[in-house]
Design a protein around this motif. Structure first.
Motif, PDB file in Angstrom:
ATOM      1  N   ALA A 200      -9.303   9.146 -13.015  1.00 57.37           N
ATOM      2  CA  ALA A 200      -8.135   8.317 -13.318  1.00 57.37           C
ATOM      3  C   ALA A 200      -7.279   8.182 -12.068  1.00 57.37           C
ATOM      4  N   ILE A 201      -7.171   6.971 -11.548  1.00 59.05           N
ATOM      5  CA  ILE A 201      -6.488   6.713 -10.279  1.00 59.05           C
ATOM      6  C   ILE A 201      -5.373   5.696 -10.493  1.00 59.05           C
ATOM      7  N   ASN A 202      -4.197   5.989  -9.942  1.00 59.35           N
ATOM      8  CA  ASN A 202      -3.052   5.074  -9.965  1.00 59.35           C
ATOM      9  C   ASN A 202      -2.723   4.622  -8.551  1.00 59.35           C
ATOM     10  N   PHE A 203      -2.375   3.363  -8.401  1.00 62.51           N
ATOM     11  CA  PHE A 203      -1.855   2.840  -7.134  1.00 62.51           C
ATOM     12  C   PHE A 203      -0.439   2.316  -7.358  1.00 62.51           C
ATOM     13  N   ASP A 204       0.433   2.547  -6.389  1.00 65.69           N
ATOM     14  CA  ASP A 204       1.749   1.911  -6.352  1.00 65.69           C
ATOM     15  C   ASP A 204       1.735   0.833  -5.274  1.00 65.69           C
ATOM     16  N   LEU A 205       2.223  -0.348  -5.611  1.00 65.48           N
ATOM     17  CA  LEU A 205       2.410  -1.428  -4.657  1.00 65.48           C
ATOM     18  C   LEU A 205       3.885  -1.819  -4.653  1.00 65.48           C
ATOM     19  N   ILE A 206       4.343  -2.357  -3.534  1.00 67.04           N
ATOM     20  CA  ILE A 206       5.748  -2.774  -3.417  1.00 67.04           C
ATOM     21  C   ILE A 206       5.810  -4.193  -2.872  1.00 67.04           C
ATOM     22  N   TYR A 207       6.661  -5.016  -3.475  1.00 72.67           N
ATOM     23  CA  TYR A 207       6.964  -6.330  -2.922  1.00 72.67           C
ATOM     24  C   TYR A 207       8.391  -6.321  -2.384  1.00 72.67           C
ATOM     25  N   GLY A 208       8.701  -7.304  -1.563  1.00 76.28           N
ATOM     26  CA  GLY A 208      10.038  -7.371  -0.971  1.00 76.28           C
ATOM     27  C   GLY A 208      10.200  -6.524   0.268  1.00 76.28           C
ATOM     28  N   LEU A 209       9.096  -6.103   0.885  1.00 76.92           N
ATOM     29  CA  LEU A 209       9.143  -5.253   2.078  1.00 76.92           C
ATOM     30  C   LEU A 209       9.383  -6.091   3.340  1.00 76.92           C
ATOM     31  N   PRO A 210       9.803  -5.464   4.433  1.00 76.55           N
ATOM     32  CA  PRO A 210      10.041  -6.217   5.674  1.00 76.55           C
ATOM     33  C   PRO A 210       8.760  -6.874   6.190  1.00 76.55           C
ATOM     34  N   TYR A 211       8.886  -8.118   6.593  1.00 82.67           N
ATOM     35  CA  TYR A 211       7.799  -8.928   7.157  1.00 82.67           C
ATOM     36  C   TYR A 211       6.686  -9.221   6.142  1.00 82.67           C
ATOM     37  N   GLN A 212       6.919  -8.881   4.901  1.00 80.87           N
ATOM     38  CA  GLN A 212       5.918  -9.142   3.877  1.00 80.87           C
ATOM     39  C   GLN A 212       5.993 -10.602   3.437  1.00 80.87           C
ATOM     40  N   THR A 213       4.839 -11.187   3.187  1.00 84.68           N
ATOM     41  CA  THR A 213       4.758 -12.541   2.645  1.00 84.68           C
ATOM     42  C   THR A 213       3.901 -12.503   1.382  1.00 84.68           C
ATOM     43  N   LEU A 255      13.723  -8.681   5.809  1.00 86.70           N
ATOM     44  CA  LEU A 255      13.443  -8.647   4.373  1.00 86.70           C
ATOM     45  C   LEU A 255      13.304 -10.061   3.817  1.00 86.70           C
ATOM     46  N   PRO A 256      12.407 -10.273   2.873  1.00 90.77           N
ATOM     47  CA  PRO A 256      12.250 -11.605   2.279  1.00 90.77           C
ATOM     48  C   PRO A 256      13.539 -12.036   1.570  1.00 90.77           C
ATOM     49  N   ALA A 257      13.806 -13.316   1.609  1.00 91.71           N
ATOM     50  CA  ALA A 257      14.953 -13.864   0.878  1.00 91.71           C
ATOM     51  C   ALA A 257      14.684 -13.738  -0.621  1.00 91.71           C
ATOM     52  N   PRO A 258      15.743 -13.787  -1.449  1.00 95.15           N
ATOM     53  CA  PRO A 258      15.558 -13.611  -2.893  1.00 95.15           C
ATOM     54  C   PRO A 258      14.492 -14.517  -3.492  1.00 95.15           C
TER      55      PRO A 258
END
Length: 449
Positions: A200-213, A255-258
């Motif tokens: 059983a494996i879990n991954f965490d991902l994040i959006y809204g990070l610097p330079y992220q598209t 950081l990405p705009a809203p």
């Protein structure tokens, strides 16, 4: 992005992993009160345990957790001694030897401990509690510092689930958040866990990070889907440099705009579902066979300090500095500073820093908020009957929902409230309508999307 949803996306709202939320916890809460709560627990009802390890081997600049960077073994060894003592104190405060259905190690990075020390703590847990045969035993880990020996030891100790903070695979984003972990590194670590029987494996991902598209995030999801974790959590980055000083290393201009941030959230969620996962609440996804998906389909999905869960226990006891616990009577939080935490334990006291005794409509409002967060719908009057509340007790919330209803994001009627498909991402905003503490609160919260 839907322009109507976009109008609400930047509203700051709690994540509602509890209600009342942590900013309402009162300082200087009496340890005697907590001791009284523990004595009143039903000895026949399984509980859950959370063990917090606030240490990391490497600093991530995006992190908003209460953690300490550690280079020497001394602080870790001392912390383990404190955990052993706190487990004994906690067990002695209970009405009987209790059974445990869920055990979660979080942090920080619990695998920063030496394998022998982690085994000592697990031995103490098994000596003080009865871990049920089908108990879920989960641990958060960092593939950058995790060793094959630790993975083998975790399997031998009975761990059943492992979580990874993947966040984003794009090299530019990884450099900006100071978390360099190529996809090959993560894939190799996942394979090691599976070869040792921890499937059983879990991954965490994040959006809204610097330079992220959006394109970068979708490429990360493509790579993640190839590794086929059982669960994926998709969180929005909360930029709170006034709380987490390490976040000052991240330029706000990157950081990405809203609008871009909201687009990332929407496109990522669609891509994860397209990869074969079921959407769970607002920010979790699970394979159809996973316990979260099963719980959602059967109406048993819950939400607590670890996020969405299939844990049915009404009692979650926290161990370690800054850990938060919940009993049917109220919430408790341990001392966040490891020195104060250790001194309380050395004095033979449970290391209480804050707490909140449930009163008035707290439990009823918590029930409604949990259903909104888990099911996207709730019948406040039906739930209210379980608590002896009068029909229409939630008139204040209904008034706050009027604009959302007018915009087609939520339906309000005799059978309660239901988020529409358009409004589903705004469950936090809808739940906030039932938060009687929020209007007068001064706490700062992250954006809804």
């Amino acid at each position: 992005m839907d322009p109507v949803v976009e109008r609400y996306a930047s509203i700051a709202t709690p994540r509602y992993t509890s209600y009342p939320t942590a900013p309402q916890f009162q300082r200087g809460f009496s340890e005697d009160v907590y001791q009284g709560w523990l004595k009143k627990l039903n000895p026949d009802a399984p509980i859950s345990l959370y063990i917090h390890v606030p240490f990391c081997r490497q600093m991530c600049w995006y992190c908003g957790c209460n953690m300490k960077l550690v280079k020497r073994e001394g602080p870790l060894k001392a912390y383990v001694e404190g955990l052993l003592a706190e487990i004994a104190l906690l067990a002695n405060a209970l009405p009987a030897r209790m059974s445990v259905a869920h055990l979660h190690w979080g942090g920080g990075t619990p695998t920063a401990l030496a394998p022998d020390d982690l085994e000592r703590v697990m031995t103490a847990v098994r000596a003080a509690f009865d871990l049920l045969p089908d108990a879920e035993i989960a641990i958060e880990s960092d593939p950058r510092t995790l060793t094959p020996n630790m993975i083998q030891r975790l399997a031998a100790l009975g761990f059943t689930r492992a979580s990874f903070g993947v966040q984003e695979f794009d090299p530019e984003v990884q450099r900006a958040i100071n978390r360099i972990q190529p996809p090959e590194m993560v894939a190799e670590t996942v394979d090691l866990f599976r070869r040792n029987g921890i499937d059983a494996i879990n991954f965490d991902l994040i959006y809204g990070l610097p330079y992220q598209t959006t394109a970068k995030l979708l490429d990360t999801i493509r790579l993640v889907s190839e590794m086929a974790p059982d669960r994926i959590a998709l969180f929005g980055y909360a930029h709170v440099p006034w709380v987490a000083k390490n976040q000052r290393m991240i330029p706000e201009s990157a950081l990405p705009a809203p609008r871009e941030r909201a687009e990332q959230a929407n496109c990522a969620a669609l891509a994860i579902v397209d990869a074969g996962y079921e959407a769970i609440g607002i920010d979790h996804f699970a394979k159809p066979h996973d316990g979260l998906s099963v719980a959602k389909r059967s109406g048993r999905l819950r939400r607590n300090f670890q996020g969405y869960t299939d844990d049915a226990s009404d009692t979650l006891l926290g161990v370690g500095a800054t850990s938060i616990g919940r009993t049917p009577m109220g919430f408790i939080q341990n001392q966040p500073e490891t020195g104060a935490w250790a001194r309380a334990i050395e004095a033979g006291e449970l290391p209480v820093a804050k707490g909140l005794q449930l009163q008035g409509e707290d439990t009823l409002r918590a029930a409604v908020i949990e259903r909104i967060m888990c099911d996207g719908a709730a019948d406040p009057d039906a739930l209210g009957r379980n608590f002896g509340a009068r029909p229409g007790w939630w008139a204040d919330a209904a008034e706050r929902l009027e604009d959302l209803a007018a915009d087609g994001l939520v339906q309000v009627g005799d059978s309660g409230i239901t988020l529409t498909k358009r409004g589903a991402p705004l469950a936090r905003v809808v739940a906030a309508a039932f938060d009687s503490y929020l209007p007068a609160g001064t706490a700062r919260h992250s954006a809804a999307l």
